[in-house]
Design a protein around this motif. Structure first.
Motif, PDB file in Angstrom:
ATOM      1  N   ALA A 186     -25.870 -45.638  17.016  1.00  0.00           N
ATOM      2  CA  ALA A 186     -24.500 -46.045  17.323  1.00  0.00           C
ATOM      3  C   ALA A 186     -23.450 -45.130  16.690  1.00  0.00           C
ATOM      4  CB  ALA A 186     -24.278 -47.490  16.888  1.00  0.00           C
ATOM      5  N   GLY A 187     -23.662 -44.683  15.457  1.00  0.00           N
ATOM      6  CA  GLY A 187     -22.665 -43.868  14.777  1.00  0.00           C
ATOM      7  C   GLY A 187     -22.849 -42.374  14.921  1.00  0.00           C
ATOM      8  N   LEU A 188     -23.831 -41.961  15.692  1.00  0.00           N
ATOM      9  CA  LEU A 188     -24.128 -40.539  15.843  1.00  0.00           C
ATOM     10  C   LEU A 188     -22.998 -39.827  16.587  1.00  0.00           C
ATOM     11  CD1 LEU A 188     -26.328 -38.374  15.391  1.00  0.00           C
ATOM     12  CD2 LEU A 188     -27.263 -39.028  17.610  1.00  0.00           C
ATOM     13  N   TYR A 189     -22.571 -38.685  16.057  1.00  0.00           N
ATOM     14  CA  TYR A 189     -21.522 -37.880  16.682  1.00  0.00           C
ATOM     15  C   TYR A 189     -22.197 -36.963  17.702  1.00  0.00           C
ATOM     16  CZ  TYR A 189     -16.968 -35.524  16.763  1.00  0.00           C
ATOM     17  OH  TYR A 189     -15.732 -35.037  17.127  1.00  0.00           O
ATOM     18  N   VAL A 190     -21.864 -37.135  18.981  1.00  0.00           N
ATOM     19  CA  VAL A 190     -22.535 -36.390  20.046  1.00  0.00           C
ATOM     20  C   VAL A 190     -21.520 -35.516  20.776  1.00  0.00           C
ATOM     21  CG1 VAL A 190     -24.011 -36.545  22.087  1.00  0.00           C
ATOM     22  CG2 VAL A 190     -24.165 -38.309  20.305  1.00  0.00           C
ATOM     23  N   VAL A 191     -21.838 -34.231  20.843  1.00  0.00           N
ATOM     24  CA  VAL A 191     -20.947 -33.240  21.438  1.00  0.00           C
ATOM     25  C   VAL A 191     -21.598 -32.662  22.689  1.00  0.00           C
ATOM     26  CG1 VAL A 191     -19.761 -31.038  21.050  1.00  0.00           C
ATOM     27  CG2 VAL A 191     -20.039 -32.661  19.155  1.00  0.00           C
ATOM     28  N   ALA A 192     -20.871 -32.686  23.805  1.00  0.00           N
ATOM     29  CA  ALA A 192     -21.316 -32.019  25.024  1.00  0.00           C
ATOM     30  C   ALA A 192     -21.088 -30.520  24.836  1.00  0.00           C
ATOM     31  CB  ALA A 192     -20.537 -32.534  26.235  1.00  0.00           C
ATOM     32  N   PHE A 193     -22.110 -29.749  25.141  1.00  0.00           N
ATOM     33  CA  PHE A 193     -22.115 -28.308  24.914  1.00  0.00           C
ATOM     34  C   PHE A 193     -22.340 -27.676  26.284  1.00  0.00           C
ATOM     35  CE2 PHE A 193     -24.795 -24.747  22.909  1.00  0.00           C
ATOM     36  CZ  PHE A 193     -23.679 -24.033  22.501  1.00  0.00           C
ATOM     37  N   THR A 194     -21.261 -27.147  26.908  1.00  0.00           N
ATOM     38  CA  THR A 194     -21.346 -26.769  28.311  1.00  0.00           C
ATOM     39  C   THR A 194     -20.459 -25.578  28.665  1.00  0.00           C
ATOM     40  OG1 THR A 194     -21.106 -27.618  30.568  1.00  0.00           O
ATOM     41  CG2 THR A 194     -19.539 -28.423  28.953  1.00  0.00           C
ATOM     42  N   ALA A 195     -20.777 -24.952  29.766  1.00  0.00           N
ATOM     43  CA  ALA A 195     -19.935 -23.883  30.298  1.00  0.00           C
ATOM     44  C   ALA A 195     -18.917 -24.437  31.292  1.00  0.00           C
ATOM     45  CB  ALA A 195     -20.802 -22.825  30.989  1.00  0.00           C
ATOM     46  N   HIS A 196     -18.967 -25.733  31.549  1.00  0.00           N
ATOM     47  CA  HIS A 196     -18.097 -26.360  32.546  1.00  0.00           C
ATOM     48  C   HIS A 196     -17.167 -27.335  31.852  1.00  0.00           C
ATOM     49  CE1 HIS A 196     -20.871 -24.631  35.406  1.00  0.00           C
ATOM     50  NE2 HIS A 196     -21.835 -25.115  34.658  1.00  0.00           N
ATOM     51  N   GLY A 197     -15.865 -27.120  31.972  1.00  0.00           N
ATOM     52  CA  GLY A 197     -14.923 -27.978  31.267  1.00  0.00           C
ATOM     53  C   GLY A 197     -13.777 -28.464  32.129  1.00  0.00           C
ATOM     54  N   MET A 198     -14.026 -28.667  33.417  1.00  0.00           N
ATOM     55  CA  MET A 198     -12.969 -29.148  34.298  1.00  0.00           C
ATOM     56  C   MET A 198     -12.616 -30.591  33.938  1.00  0.00           C
ATOM     57  SD  MET A 198     -14.508 -27.299  37.701  1.00  0.00           S
ATOM     58  CE  MET A 198     -13.535 -28.220  38.844  1.00  0.00           C
ATOM     59  N   ALA A 199     -11.400 -30.997  34.274  1.00  0.00           N
ATOM     60  CA  ALA A 199     -10.888 -32.315  33.870  1.00  0.00           C
ATOM     61  C   ALA A 199     -11.807 -33.455  34.298  1.00  0.00           C
ATOM     62  CB  ALA A 199      -9.491 -32.519  34.437  1.00  0.00           C
ATOM     63  N   GLU A 200     -12.310 -33.428  35.529  1.00  0.00           N
ATOM     64  CA  GLU A 200     -13.170 -34.530  35.977  1.00  0.00           C
ATOM     65  C   GLU A 200     -14.494 -34.559  35.221  1.00  0.00           C
ATOM     66  OE1 GLU A 200     -13.768 -31.038  38.754  1.00  0.00           O
ATOM     67  OE2 GLU A 200     -12.012 -32.161  38.133  1.00  0.00           O
TER      68      GLU A 200
END
Length: 122
Positions: free
Chosen positions: A73-87
């Motif tokens: 529950a408290g884990l900090y999760v970061v999306a790591f991607t080449a795609h950063g469009m608003a949607e």
């Protein structure tokens, strides 16, 4: 602090690992979402960076699985991607990611993610 870096591209994983280590983190790298879930069963991590586009299990699927488990529950999760469009950003927040790190990354980008992590933990 312990970080798990999940990316099927070894070079990308290695680069973010070097930056995290320069910031004082212990880092483990794996190449798939299912390997990440296995690693999280046996080791305590403070932050996970998940590549979004991986074969078998995407980063989004892995994040949703993590968020469904109260043990993470408290884990900090970061999306790591080449795609950063608003949607895509909106979809990542809905999947349970805390933050989005856009490739190609710089040391300053990784430091900013770590700063946000520490600000939240304070």
């Amino acid at each position: 602090m312990n970080a798990l870096v999940v990316d099927d591209n070894q070079l990308n994983g290695r680069l973010v690992s070097v930056f995290l280590k320069r910031l004082g983190w212990e880092v483990q790298c794996v190449a798939s979402g299912d390997a990440a879930l296995q690693s999280l069963k046996g080791t305590r991590f403070d932050m996970v960076l998940l590549d979004l586009r991986m074969p078998v299990m995407t980063g989004e699927q892995a994040c949703r699985t993590l968020r469904a488990d109260p043990a993470h529950a408290g884990l900090y999760v970061v999306a790591f991607t080449a795609h950063g469009m608003a949607e895509e950003r909106d979809r990542m927040r809905a999947a349970g990611f805390d933050e989005l790190l856009i490739k190609p990354i710089s040391f300053a980008d990784v430091k900013s993610v770590c700063d946000h992590f520490f600000a939240r933990a304070a």
